[in-house]
Design an enzyme around this catalytic site. Structure first.
Site, mmCIF file in Angstrom:
data_model
loop_
_atom_site.group_PDB
_atom_site.id
_atom_site.type_symbol
_atom_site.label_atom_id
_atom_site.label_comp_id
_atom_site.label_asym_id
_atom_site.label_seq_id
_atom_site.Cartn_x
_atom_site.Cartn_y
_atom_site.Cartn_z
ATOM 1 N N ASP A 137 4.128 2.208 -4.572
ATOM 2 C CA ASP A 137 3.115 2.724 -5.486
ATOM 3 C C ASP A 137 2.994 1.788 -6.688
ATOM 4 O O ASP A 137 3.959 1.614 -7.450
ATOM 5 C CB ASP A 137 3.515 4.136 -5.934
ATOM 6 C CG ASP A 137 2.440 4.823 -6.745
ATOM 7 O OD1 ASP A 137 1.491 4.151 -7.196
ATOM 8 O OD2 ASP A 137 2.551 6.055 -6.937
ATOM 9 N N THR A 176 -30.092 11.878 5.343
ATOM 10 C CA THR A 176 -30.329 12.582 4.085
ATOM 11 C C THR A 176 -30.547 11.596 2.943
ATOM 12 O O THR A 176 -29.594 11.094 2.350
ATOM 13 C CB THR A 176 -29.147 13.505 3.764
ATOM 14 O OG1 THR A 176 -27.926 12.733 3.832
ATOM 15 C CG2 THR A 176 -29.051 14.632 4.763
ATOM 16 N N VAL A 177 -31.801 11.320 2.653
ATOM 17 C CA VAL A 177 -32.143 10.494 1.498
ATOM 18 C C VAL A 177 -32.268 11.409 0.296
ATOM 19 O O VAL A 177 -33.043 12.369 0.310
ATOM 20 C CB VAL A 177 -33.467 9.739 1.737
ATOM 21 C CG1 VAL A 177 -33.876 8.984 0.477
ATOM 22 C CG2 VAL A 177 -33.321 8.791 2.912
ATOM 23 N N TYR A 178 -31.482 11.116 -0.751
ATOM 24 C CA TYR A 178 -31.528 11.942 -1.953
ATOM 25 C C TYR A 178 -32.731 11.550 -2.809
ATOM 26 O O TYR A 178 -32.888 10.377 -3.178
ATOM 27 C CB TYR A 178 -30.241 11.784 -2.761
ATOM 28 C CG TYR A 178 -29.004 12.214 -2.009
ATOM 29 C CD1 TYR A 178 -29.022 13.312 -1.157
ATOM 30 C CD2 TYR A 178 -27.805 11.514 -2.149
ATOM 31 C CE1 TYR A 178 -27.897 13.698 -0.465
ATOM 32 C CE2 TYR A 178 -26.675 11.903 -1.465
ATOM 33 C CZ TYR A 178 -26.724 13.002 -0.627
ATOM 34 O OH TYR A 178 -25.600 13.386 0.069
ATOM 35 N N ARG A 234 -22.834 6.458 6.125
ATOM 36 C CA ARG A 234 -23.161 7.873 6.317
ATOM 37 C C ARG A 234 -24.449 8.021 7.119
ATOM 38 O O ARG A 234 -24.543 8.864 8.018
ATOM 39 C CB ARG A 234 -23.275 8.566 4.957
ATOM 40 C CG ARG A 234 -23.294 10.082 5.034
ATOM 41 C CD ARG A 234 -23.143 10.720 3.669
ATOM 42 N NE ARG A 234 -24.273 10.463 2.794
ATOM 43 C CZ ARG A 234 -24.228 9.661 1.738
ATOM 44 N NH1 ARG A 234 -23.118 9.023 1.430
ATOM 45 N NH2 ARG A 234 -25.298 9.488 0.974
ATOM 46 N N ARG A 276 -5.075 6.385 0.585
ATOM 47 C CA ARG A 276 -6.458 6.547 1.047
ATOM 48 C C ARG A 276 -6.527 7.516 2.230
ATOM 49 O O ARG A 276 -7.438 8.337 2.318
ATOM 50 C CB ARG A 276 -7.039 5.189 1.431
ATOM 51 C CG ARG A 276 -8.417 5.223 2.137
ATOM 52 C CD ARG A 276 -9.532 5.695 1.205
ATOM 53 N NE ARG A 276 -10.848 5.515 1.812
ATOM 54 C CZ ARG A 276 -11.625 4.451 1.642
ATOM 55 N NH1 ARG A 276 -11.209 3.440 0.908
ATOM 56 N NH2 ARG A 276 -12.811 4.379 2.204
ATOM 57 N N THR A 336 -16.464 -3.802 -9.276
ATOM 58 C CA THR A 336 -17.651 -3.235 -8.638
ATOM 59 C C THR A 336 -18.898 -3.625 -9.414
ATOM 60 O O THR A 336 -18.869 -3.758 -10.642
ATOM 61 C CB THR A 336 -17.564 -1.691 -8.558
ATOM 62 O OG1 THR A 336 -18.809 -1.167 -8.094
ATOM 63 C CG2 THR A 336 -17.261 -1.072 -9.909
ATOM 64 N N ASP A 358 0.860 -1.177 0.000
ATOM 65 C CA ASP A 358 0.000 0.000 0.000
ATOM 66 C C ASP A 358 0.895 1.225 0.000
ATOM 67 O O ASP A 358 2.057 1.152 0.419
ATOM 68 C CB ASP A 358 -0.917 0.023 1.235
ATOM 69 C CG ASP A 358 -2.206 0.824 1.006
ATOM 70 O OD1 ASP A 358 -2.091 2.027 0.724
ATOM 71 O OD2 ASP A 358 -3.295 0.240 1.105
ATOM 72 N N ASN A 359 0.372 2.347 -0.466
ATOM 73 C CA ASN A 359 1.119 3.610 -0.403
ATOM 74 C C ASN A 359 0.450 4.618 0.538
ATOM 75 O O ASN A 359 0.833 5.789 0.564
ATOM 76 C CB ASN A 359 1.297 4.216 -1.795
ATOM 77 C CG ASN A 359 -0.019 4.592 -2.453
ATOM 78 O OD1 ASN A 359 -1.098 4.320 -1.926
ATOM 79 N ND2 ASN A 359 0.051 5.205 -3.625
ATOM 80 N N HIS A 387 -16.230 4.399 -11.610
ATOM 81 C CA HIS A 387 -16.798 3.135 -12.050
ATOM 82 C C HIS A 387 -16.280 2.725 -13.426
ATOM 83 O O HIS A 387 -16.132 1.532 -13.713
ATOM 84 C CB HIS A 387 -18.331 3.217 -12.051
ATOM 85 C CG HIS A 387 -18.924 3.193 -10.676
ATOM 86 N ND1 HIS A 387 -19.424 4.328 -10.074
ATOM 87 C CD2 HIS A 387 -19.079 2.192 -9.777
ATOM 88 C CE1 HIS A 387 -19.870 4.013 -8.864
ATOM 89 N NE2 HIS A 387 -19.672 2.735 -8.659
ATOM 90 N N SER A 409 -19.858 6.808 -13.383
ATOM 91 C CA SER A 409 -18.895 7.764 -12.824
ATOM 92 C C SER A 409 -17.523 7.467 -13.403
ATOM 93 O O SER A 409 -17.274 6.392 -13.959
ATOM 94 C CB SER A 409 -18.837 7.674 -11.297
ATOM 95 O OG SER A 409 -18.073 6.547 -10.889
#
Length: 390
Positions: A76, A256-258, A244, A36, A147, A32-33, A185, A182
């Site tokens: 990396d 907060t439901v969008y 969240r 995150r 994903t 890992d680098n 994605h 996105s």
């Protein structure tokens, strides 16, 4: 022999590495680098739960579980020379590739972060695949968490991998088309295509594990000591919706439901996500598929409003007095889409769901109550803002 796990400092990578190392005497190498940690800092947030240093994690792993076969390399994966050296030294029998910039909202902030996300994610995967080929390691089992977002939101049941197309009376099986929504994605859509190509050209056995929205604070192993805990992000950019909502409940903030929130999304508990990756990593080479296999790493689909209402019900058991409110949706999405997704292959791999959503929510709420001050101090991170591209 050894197992190489990338993204070993991450939310999914760390507990997966711990489980793998706990079940084998083989050497497990993490890489890992620590990017995150930096990404979350740049959006003004932090992990709700403390994240120990890698040295402290490894020390705790030996003290608590007697695990001594886990080591860490900082580096990396976009650096091809580093990847070549890593693979030549350790000659892994399996690579579990969980390293990536994983946030769709972060990738959408602007050009700089979109470019960074695509370069980081695609370059890392290409380097690993080409290094396996160029160093004569084509028998290495390559397992990557992509994903379920590569599927988009089709109006039919999502297959576990490919699909059958028919045109002018002719039929053939083809990869599922990239319908990502996105810049993040799309990196996983491209990774899926590149892994398929690497299998076809180099013969590398590939398990493409298409990960759903993952929730939970701990696994059986990491819950044994606070130093073994994984991170828990709750901000708009890096906190998945269930996390969240739980953080909002603890902070006394309306959930907060969008929009209408009726869209169904695929979900999986951290415990079940880790279990599947560990089983793939430790599968017997003689029994392991030598082909290209897609797994839909999901246990059930849940609507966003159901997620909110379930969390509210559980939170109210702890006297939190939570309310659910609907806000204008900042994302372009069908707020009534009811996703259906096949998961027979993954379900068989893990032997069925081990923990319910409600059980996980209780565990999350209890953990977050212990870290309430951190959440309250960053409650302004629940909703998006505009970041400069400087």
């Amino acid at each position: 022999m050894s197992v190489l796990l990338t993204g070993g400092d991450g939310y999914l990578g760390w507990p997966t590495a711990v489980r793998i190392a706990s079940r084998t005497d083989d050497h497990v190498v993490l890489v890992d680098n620590f990017a995150r940690r930096g990404w979350v800092e740049t959006v003004g947030s932090t992990s709700a739960t403390p994240v120990a240093s890698m040295d402290d994690r490894l020390e705790a792993l030996e003290e608590v579980h007697g695990v001594r076969n886990l080591s860490f390399v900082e580096g990396d994966l976009t650096d091809g020379d580093f990847v070549d050296q890593l693979l030549r030294v350790h000659e892994p029998e399996t690579i579990v590739h969980t390293a990536a910039q994983p946030s769709a909202p972060y990738s959408q902030i602007g050009r700089e972060r979109a470019n960074y996300t695509q370069h980081n994610n695609l370059q890392s995967t290409r380097n690993l695949l080409w290094s396996l080929h160029e160093n004569g390691l084509e028998d290495t089992h390559f397992v990557e968490t992509t994903t379920t977002g590569v599927y988009g939101a089709p109006s039919f049941t999502v297959p576990e991998g490919g699909a059958t197309m028919e045109n002018q009376g002719e039929r053939d099986d083809v990869p599922f088309p990239a319908m990502a929504g996105s810049w993040y994605h799309l990196t996983k859509s491209h990774d899926a295509a590149n892994m398929r190509l690497a299998h076809e050209q180099f013969g590398i056995p590939v398990s493409d594990v298409r990960t759903a929205i993952t929730y939970g604070t701990d696994t059986t192993e990491t819950a044994a000591d606070p130093r073994l805990g994984t991170r828990f992000d709750f901000d708009y950019y890096f906190g998945v919706v269930a996390h969240r909502f739980c953080a909002q409940a603890v902070a006394g903030y309306p959930m907060t439901v969008y929009g209408r929130g009726q869209q169904r999304k695929p979900f999986i508990a951290l415990e079940d996500a880790v279990e599947g990756l560990a089983r793939l990593a430790l599968s017997d080479p003689d029994d392991r598929p030598d082909n290209h296999t897609v797994y839909n790493q999901v246990t059930r689909a849940i609507s966003i409003v159901e997620v909110a209402e379930t969390i509210a019900d559980v939170a109210n058991e702890y006297g939190l007095g939570v309310e659910v409110e609907h806000f204008e949706n900042p994302r372009e999405e069908d707020e009534t889409h009811e996703m259906e997704i096949e998961n027979d292959r993954y379900d068989a791999l893990i032997g069925g769901q081990s923990v319910t959503f409600e059980e996980s929510v209780r565990s999350i709420i209890e953990t977050l109550l212990e870290n309430e001050s951190t959440i309250v101090a960053h409650e302004d991170r629940f909703l998006p803002d505009i970041l400069s591209e400087g």
